[in-house]
Motif scaffolding. Structure first.
Motif, mmCIF file in Angstrom:
data_model
loop_
_atom_site.group_PDB
_atom_site.id
_atom_site.type_symbol
_atom_site.label_atom_id
_atom_site.label_comp_id
_atom_site.label_asym_id
_atom_site.label_seq_id
_atom_site.Cartn_x
_atom_site.Cartn_y
_atom_site.Cartn_z
ATOM 1 N N ASP A 6 -8.114 2.635 -9.728
ATOM 2 C CA ASP A 6 -7.529 1.997 -10.903
ATOM 3 C C ASP A 6 -6.298 1.163 -10.537
ATOM 4 O O ASP A 6 -5.864 0.327 -11.327
ATOM 5 N N MET A 7 -5.755 1.354 -9.353
ATOM 6 C CA MET A 7 -4.577 0.597 -8.897
ATOM 7 C C MET A 7 -4.954 -0.631 -8.063
ATOM 8 O O MET A 7 -4.100 -1.431 -7.718
ATOM 9 N N PHE A 42 2.358 2.136 -3.320
ATOM 10 C CA PHE A 42 1.420 2.702 -4.276
ATOM 11 C C PHE A 42 0.936 4.095 -3.859
ATOM 12 O O PHE A 42 0.485 4.865 -4.697
ATOM 13 N N ASP A 43 1.041 4.402 -2.565
ATOM 14 C CA ASP A 43 0.634 5.723 -2.058
ATOM 15 C C ASP A 43 1.828 6.667 -2.174
ATOM 16 O O ASP A 43 2.416 7.099 -1.190
ATOM 17 N N ARG A 44 2.179 6.985 -3.397
ATOM 18 C CA ARG A 44 3.405 7.759 -3.676
ATOM 19 C C ARG A 44 3.378 9.165 -3.104
ATOM 20 O O ARG A 44 4.408 9.722 -2.774
ATOM 21 N N LYS A 52 -3.801 -4.139 -9.288
ATOM 22 C CA LYS A 52 -2.355 -4.323 -9.162
ATOM 23 C C LYS A 52 -1.960 -4.589 -7.709
ATOM 24 O O LYS A 52 -1.111 -5.430 -7.436
ATOM 25 N N ILE A 53 -2.574 -3.871 -6.795
ATOM 26 C CA ILE A 53 -2.245 -4.062 -5.377
ATOM 27 C C ILE A 53 -2.671 -5.443 -4.910
ATOM 28 O O ILE A 53 -1.897 -6.157 -4.269
ATOM 29 N N THR A 65 -11.193 6.706 -4.976
ATOM 30 C CA THR A 65 -10.011 6.376 -4.179
ATOM 31 C C THR A 65 -10.404 5.428 -3.048
ATOM 32 O O THR A 65 -11.584 5.238 -2.749
ATOM 33 N N SER A 102 -0.413 -7.908 -6.248
ATOM 34 C CA SER A 102 0.930 -7.767 -5.675
ATOM 35 C C SER A 102 1.070 -8.479 -4.330
ATOM 36 O O SER A 102 2.176 -8.793 -3.919
ATOM 37 N N ILE A 123 -5.428 5.989 -2.494
ATOM 38 C CA ILE A 123 -4.934 5.463 -3.769
ATOM 39 C C ILE A 123 -6.112 5.377 -4.724
ATOM 40 O O ILE A 123 -7.220 5.013 -4.322
ATOM 41 N N TYR A 147 0.836 -1.201 0.000
ATOM 42 C CA TYR A 147 0.000 0.000 0.000
ATOM 43 C C TYR A 147 0.873 1.254 0.000
ATOM 44 O O TYR A 147 0.663 2.181 -0.778
#
Length: 153
Positions: free
Chosen positions: A30-31, A19-21, A34-35, A62, A38, A27, A16
């Motif tokens: 759309d991610m 992905f939380d850049r 992938k998460i 989100t 992952s 987030i 997490y």
């Protein structure tokens, strides 16, 4: 309902945070696929779409960490034991060669169990038969997939 095992929770948190850049604690939905993938889960695209509807019920686009954990707790699937998967593949290998044809694997993946889309099968076949020989060493493929999955003991 029991929560996720501690090692899985740590893996989910680490993922997490990657992905939380921006560090916002949110987030984009759309991610989500992938998460989830992952951390060792293997949902179909249709399941990911359902997960998005579930996690984004307020339509903000989100989700936060707590929502992700709650979603995973509801939908966590124990990874299959690689030896059991190999035994299942042997049903489609009557000659005992250790290989099945790509077309046979495609048929199995689109018609049995959790049905995959043509796109998902194409991606899986590319992984299973990178040289495009038309034959898949299923034991090698299963072991490769197992290495990409979180082990929960």
């Amino acid at each position: 309902m029991p929560g996720l095992p501690k090692d899985v929770q740590e893996e989910v948190k680490e993922c997490y945070d990657l992905f939380d850049r921006t560090g916002s604690g949110k987030i984009g939905v759309d991610m989500l696929g992938k998460i989830v993938r992952s951390v060792g889960q293997t949902p179909s695209n249709a399941e990911v779409a359902d997960f998005i509807k579930e996690i984004d019920s307020d339509s903000t686009g989100t989700f936060d960490y707590a929502s992700l954990v709650a979603l995973l707790e509801r939908h966590w699937k124990q990874p299959a034991d690689p030896e059991q998967v190999i035994e299942a593949f042997k049903i489609f290998d009557p000659d005992g060669t250790g290989k099945i044809s790509a077309s046979e694997m495609s048929t199995v993946m689109t018609n049995l169990g959790e049905k995959l889309t043509a796109e998902e099968v194409k991606a899986m076949l590319a992984e299973a038969d990178p040289s495009n020989t038309g034959k898949i060493d299923y034991a090698e493929f299963v072991k490769k997939m197992a290495q990409q999955t979180i082990k929960i003991n």
